[in-house]
Design a protein around this motif. Sequence first.
Motif, short mmCIF file in Angstrom:
data_model
loop_
_atom_site.label_atom_id
_atom_site.label_comp_id
_atom_site.label_asym_id
_atom_site.label_seq_id
_atom_site.Cartn_x
_atom_site.Cartn_y
_atom_site.Cartn_z
N TRP A 100 -31.64 -26.12 -50.66
CA TRP A 100 -32.50 -25.06 -50.15
C TRP A 100 -33.93 -25.19 -50.69
N ARG A 104 -36.99 -22.67 -49.91
CA ARG A 104 -37.53 -21.88 -51.03
C ARG A 104 -39.03 -22.12 -51.22
N LEU A 131 -26.84 -18.40 -46.72
CA LEU A 131 -28.04 -18.47 -47.56
C LEU A 131 -27.69 -18.08 -48.99
#
Length: 147
Positions: A100, A104, A131
């Motif tokens: 991620w 991010r 998520l």
Amino acid sequence: MSVWERQYRDAVASITSPVTLDDKILLQARQFKPVRSDNRWLSKAASSCAAIAVLVLLMHPAQYLGALTPGLQSTNGAQQHPLRNWQHKPSQPAQGIDPWFELRSQVNAGSYIELCNQWRQQQRGSIREKLPRDLESKARAHCRLLP
């Protein structure tokens, strides 16, 4: 203007000092001289140190390192500019460890478009991978579900 202000201005305008008193004060003021300090050597030493520091900074070889550094010759013999590739590319291990990472970094930069798209797909059930909690809480705060 009030009465007392007018009276004050009239009283101030009527105050005058005699000429002899003005002359006496002026003579006393002319007799005042700044206090002489005996620290002339300290002042000279400080200015000398400052001049030496400036000379050292101007003549220090560190500022010329880029001009004479060997190994900057390219294959065709022309010298390359030392600051041509000064930006470093992001390291790959950070992206490989965290799947991620890209999302991010976009969220930290203030772009919530991709996060909202992922969150909407997750809410509809079209994505298997959920998520992470931090991204999910940011999605709840910044995104809205569309019909």
